[in-house]
Scaffold this active site. Structure first.
Site, PDB file in Angstrom:
ATOM      1  N   ASP A 116      -1.231  -3.144   0.567  1.00 50.60           N
ATOM      2  CA  ASP A 116      -0.656  -3.525   1.847  1.00 50.60           C
ATOM      3  C   ASP A 116       0.765  -2.986   1.827  1.00 50.60           C
ATOM      4  OD1 ASP A 116      -0.304  -5.010   4.330  1.00 50.60           O
ATOM      5  OD2 ASP A 116       0.948  -6.360   3.126  1.00 50.60           O
ATOM      6  N   ASP A 148       3.921  -3.907   4.129  1.00 49.62           N
ATOM      7  CA  ASP A 148       5.020  -4.861   4.276  1.00 49.62           C
ATOM      8  C   ASP A 148       4.841  -6.048   3.340  1.00 49.62           C
ATOM      9  OD1 ASP A 148       5.990  -3.221   6.317  1.00 49.62           O
ATOM     10  OD2 ASP A 148       4.944  -4.341   7.877  1.00 49.62           O
TER      11      ASP A 148
END
Length: 177
Positions: free
Chosen positions: A8, A10
């Site tokens: 992922d 952020d």
């Protein structure tokens, strides 16, 4: 078949919801987290393919455009390259949160698409995320899952939990086949 680490973006690769940056809607808002470049470089050298899979609902909500997202990803790649690290590919969902589209995590469409494109064995691969949708997407795809930087006390069923990607690295490397 190849083995991959899906990251992922952020909260795993870069800062989000910190005193310095709330959301990454411009390249100037992009700050790598400590140890990320070194960790990705190690994953590259170990033979893992490294992918970013990220929900970017800010596009659907009108906070940024896809062209701005592209400049953010160029900035990310440049910052990582300065540390000898590289991302093999990036998949993102630009739809609004709660839009129930097929590509938005917690659905595993982005992982499946990259796996098909790069001949990745999902059952031998690892999804690293900081929120429930990341872990659920990894589980749905059949990956091992690593939860990092959790702002919650929930584990979401992750296989393991670490403070950050650098601390997760030894566990990930143990699973390199």
């Amino acid at each position: 078949m190849n083995q991959a680490v899906f990251l992922d973006r952020d909260g795993v690769v870069n800062e989000v919801l910190t005193s310095r940056v709330k959301f990454v809607n411009k390249p100037r808002d992009f700050y790598l987290l400590k140890g990320v470049g070194e960790s990705i470089k190690c994953l590259n050298e170990s033979g893992f393919l490294v992918f970013i899979v990220t929900n970017q609902g800010g596009i659907g909500l009108g906070y940024m455009t896809e062209s701005i997202l592209e400049t953010i990803h160029i900035a990310m790649r440049e910052k990582l390259a300065k540390q000898g690290a590289m991302i093999d590919d990036i998949a993102y969902c630009s739809h609004k949160p709660n839009s129930d589209c097929p590509c938005r995590k917690p659905k595993a469409h982005m992982l499946h698409t990259l796996a098909d494109k790069y001949s990745v064995d999902l059952h031998q691969s690892i999804m690293v995320g900081d929120r429930e949708p990341d872990i659920l997407a990894g589980k749905e795809a059949g990956c091992r899952t690593v939860l990092v930087h959790s702002r919650s006390k929930q584990t979401y069923g992750a296989d393991v939990i670490f403070d950050d990607l650098k601390r997760a690295l030894p566990w990930i490397l143990q699973h390199k086949s």
